[in-house]
Enzyme design. Structure first.
Site, short mmCIF file in Angstrom:
data_model
loop_
_atom_site.label_atom_id
_atom_site.label_comp_id
_atom_site.label_asym_id
_atom_site.label_seq_id
_atom_site.Cartn_x
_atom_site.Cartn_y
_atom_site.Cartn_z
CE LYS A 251 -4.07 1.97 2.22
NZ LYS A 251 -5.23 1.78 3.47
CE LYS B 69 -6.06 0.56 -0.69
NZ LYS B 69 -7.42 0.20 0.02
CB VAL B 70 0.64 -4.22 -4.68
CG1 VAL B 70 0.85 -5.59 -5.26
CG2 VAL B 70 1.43 -3.08 -5.29
CE LYS C 187 1.92 -0.08 -7.70
NZ LYS C 187 2.81 -0.15 -6.32
CG ASP D 251 14.83 2.09 -8.49
OD1 ASP D 251 15.79 2.50 -7.51
OD2 ASP D 251 13.66 2.25 -7.98
#
Length: 788
Positions: free
Chosen positions: A61, A66-67, A82, A175
């Site tokens: 979250k 939210k996932v 997602k 990343d």
């Protein structure tokens, strides 16, 4: 798959033009009235749906997303969804989000998280992705400590293969870090989170400083422009060091100190690191980016191919897509799809419900999963019970061979966005029965050290997992477990020399190290003081901070890394409270040192206050980065230097294991069993047994007591410490302590579990929300007071 695509345009990262739906597909997307997720309040037994997916629970979250763990209704496959609130993102962040989706669509590698479906409405974007149930490599290292070189090699070969594949496609990740490396059920690597990725062209320099500072290349700190791949190569060097040593090569108490260490390029070589591994690190961690090795060169390195002499790591060759698999096609025809729309969706790369179903039918979530596909019927009779009726043109599919029960409107409307439909309790029950118990999947994992990157016959399908690497999740003997699980190596002390073990190596890129060859199989039980360290002087008078930033500050962006259910994760930590002072770790998470950030994000306030970059004024946000509960051996590092806070400049992800109706902080009722349900459900509740699963445990929290007696003892100690709790399952309590909205507030789980292959039960602690300091204080106190 890529041959049918035009090259991805390189997005001008300063461009703030409002994106359109065309970013996601060449055809207009269906509007929001085409998708209705059912409200869980419609029935006590119903679960919400998005399209063809039943949403099971929230597993992550953030501020704008939210996932959720979900199950594809037609195939029974688990996926991560997602859910991103587009209304909360500015135009620049939306552009990066759409770019991330476009990039994920062209990536098809067995060690990269696969995108299955994109569902877009006016206000919300749903990304349906591969679910990596093994969690993050970061959490694995925290729970189990450093990897032996054989295991690290298997993982690193997969990582290098995937990143080199991205570079083949002129995509740079930017990343790469342990938190963005996920593990599937077979412990294979899945690279996630392409939110900062971009297409690169040699000669056309990028200039955005983004990523996590400990993994960032020196040229980023200097504000220099870069081609792209070289910054990923540096990050891979940091990752390799982290896997083998369990610590970071460059670290500091604040960003200024970290920057100085990165720019010096000095790092210590642990005594147990092999000479071959040390030599490989020197190819990654070179200050001059033009002299840094390419991944094609890295693949030929000796260390990379030890034990794989007959299978030297080579660039991944993407197979031609198989869009005419007769088995899957026939199955889909039996569901009611037409051959024409199947081919149209696949060839056109629609990433709609048709393509997702085809991909998932051939997708294996585990090596242990057989080829048998269990299809769930969607009988028309279920429509009579629907509390959210479908649009009139939508006809329910059936596994019957009759293809007439099929809508035809989406052939003209472009990529179809599935509608949400209610299903009978019986159908839901059947789906639940199809779910494979986590403990079965855990106990059945294979143990092998090879890590071949196989050719995949279809994008995301039949993606034969690389032969699973050895899992150290198995419960060891007491002495071995303690030493092996002692988490990460001591951080290099600032301003004072550390005790050495006979030899010290201060390695500078390009310089000759004085480290002798050491075996990679050094016993993990060796005393902790036998570690090499370096003394790093700090120069506070030097220029501090980040390179010149962009004029347009970036707002938090959504990360599309699918999160796993933390309960059955191999990295769910127990609180180790036995004996003297706990060990320290280099791996605090949720601090700014580990946060991914963008050049536009400012940190002057913290630097002016001379605060450590992990210690800042507490954030009042309810979306603090609550993570897995950590073992006692990692707590003193938080005590001495770091406090978890919501400093992620993306989404502050929060793992939750709570019902869908719960959100943020709620008052928990003491010891109340759910009142809903019939007598049969209550009987099943009474007969439930503790789950058998692997988790990090200590002698203090294990016992031969009966589970019910352990639960009574836990409740007694919770009451004595003024903790509120709610019985979530028969042997799982949701606990709360402190005042909501204050720094001392924390929520966590306590669960009595059976230890595999041992006649013992253990108490599993897992933090849900709150700072690590608050959690450490109350969890350690409770663990010490338990009389088990």
């Amino acid at each position: 798959m890529s041959s049918a695509r035009t090259p991805l345009p390189t997005l001008n990262e300063r461009d703030t033009e409002q994106p359109t739906l065309g970013h996601l597909d060449s055809k207009p997307s269906s509007k929001s009235n085409m998708i209705r997720g059912r409200n869980s309040a419609t029935s006590a037994d119903e679960q919400p749906h998005i399209g063809n997916y039943r949403l099971l629970k929230t597993i992550g979250k953030g501020n704008f997303a939210k996932v959720k763990l979900a199950r594809h209704i037609l195939t029974g496959k688990e996926v991560a969804v997602k859910i991103i609130d587009k209304t909360q993102l500015n135009s620049s962040s939306l552009q990066k989000l759409f770019r991330e989706v476009r990039i994920m669509k062209v990536l098809n590698h067995p060690n990269i998280v696969k995108l299955f479906e994109v569902i877009e409405t006016e206000k919300t974007l749903y990304l349906v992705m591969e679910y990596a149930s093994g969690g993050e490599v970061f959490d694995y290292l925290v729970a189990h400590g450093r990897m032996k070189e054989k295991e690290a090699r298997a993982k690193f070969r997969q990582i290098v293969s995937a990143v080199q594949y991205c570079h083949q496609k002129f995509i740079v990740h930017r990343d790469l870090k342990a938190e963005n490396l996920l593990l599937d059920a077979d412990m294979n690597i899945k690279i996630a989170d392409f939110g900062f990725s971009n297409e690169f062209t040699f000669g056309n320099k990028l200039d955005t400083f983004c990523g996590s500072p400990p993994y960032a290349a020196p040229e980023l700190f200097q504000g220099k422009k870069y081609d792209g791949p070289e910054v990923d190569v540096w990050s891979l060097g940091v990752i390799l060091y982290t896997l083998v040593s369990g610590s970071l090569p460059f670290d500091g108490q604040n960003l200024k100190e970290l920057r100085e260490r990165v720019l010096r390029g000095k790092y210590r070589i642990p005594f147990y690191m092999s000479t071959d591994c040390e030599n490989l690190l020197k190819k990654f961690l070179i200050l001059n980016p033009s002299k840094r090795g390419t991944l094609e060169q890295i693949m030929k390195d000796r260390w990379m191919n030890v034990g794989h002499e007959d299978d030297e790591l080579k660039p991944y060759v993407e197979p031609l897509p198989d869009y005419k698999d007769p088995r899957r096609t026939e199955l889909m025809v039996s569901m009611g799809y037409t051959r024409e729309e199947i081919q149209d969706s696949l060839v056109g790369q629609r990433y709609n419900e048709v393509m997702a179903t085809y991909l998932l039918l051939g997708y294996k979530s585990s090596e242990l999963e057989g080829d048998t596909i269990t299809l769930k019927p969607r009988p028309s009779a279920d429509l009579t019970n629907s509390s959210a009726p479908s649009p009139s043109h939508k006809v329910q599919r059936s596994v019957s061979a009759n293809p007439k029960q099929r809508r035809f409107s989406d052939q003209a409307a472009g990529p179809a966005i599935p509608t949400s439909n209610s299903y009978s309790k019986k159908t839901q029950s059947n789906n639940a029965e199809n779910k494979r118990p986590e403990e079965d999947r855990e106990s059945g994992r294979k143990a092998s050290s090879t890590a071949k990157v196989p050719a995949s016959p279809l994008p995301g399908l039949e993606r034969k997992k690389t032969t699973p690497t050895p899992s150290t999740n198995s419960v060891l003997s007491t002495s071995t477990n303690r030493s092996r699980n002692s988490p990460l190596l001591e951080r290099a002390s600032l301003g004072q020399a550390s005790i050495q073990n006979g030899k010290d190596s201060l390695t500078m890129p390009g310089s000759r190290a004085s480290t002798a060859s050491a075996s990679a199989a050094v016993s993990a039980a060796r005393p902790r003081q036998h570690q090499k360290s370096m003394s790093a002087s700090v120069h506070p008078n030097k220029a501090s901070g980040l390179p010149p930033t962009e004029s347009n500050c970036e707002v938090p962006r959504p990360s599309t890394a699918p999160q796993r259910v933390p309960v059955a994760s191999p990295s769910a930590h127990n609180i180790s409270s036995s004996g003297g002072a706990p060990d320290r770790t280099n791996f605090p998470r949720g601090v700014s040192s580990r946060s991914t950030f963008h050049a536009g994000q400012l940190r002057q306030v913290r630097d002016q206050q001379n605060l450590p970059y992990g210690v800042t004024p507490a954030s009042p946000s309810g979306h603090s980065q609550g993570r897995r509960g950590a073992s006692g051996s990692i707590f003193s590092k938080f005590t001495s230097k770091f406090v978890r806070r919501n400093l992620s400049f993306r989404f502050a992800r929060r793992n939750l294991n709570e019902p869908e109706s719960k959100d943020r902080v709620e008052t928990l009722r003491p010891h109340v069993v759910g009142s809903g349900g019939n007598d049969k459900e209550k009987e099943e509740f009474r007969e439930a047994k503790p789950r058998s699963l692997r988790f990090t445990w200590s002698m203090k929290t294990t016992s031969s007591m009966e589970p019910n007696e352990m639960m009574r003892e836990i409740r007694k100690v919770l009451d004595a410490n003024s903790c509120q709790s709610e019985l979530h399952e028969k042997y799982m309590l949701l606990c709360m302590h402190g005042t909501p909205g204050h720094e001392d507030f924390v929520q966590w789980e306590m669960e009595v579990c059976k230890l595999p292959r041992l006649s013992l039960n253990g108490v599993r602690f897992k933090r849900i929300s709150g700072t690590s300091m608050a959690f450490k204080n109350i969890a350690s106190k409770i663990a010490n007071e338990l009389k088990l």
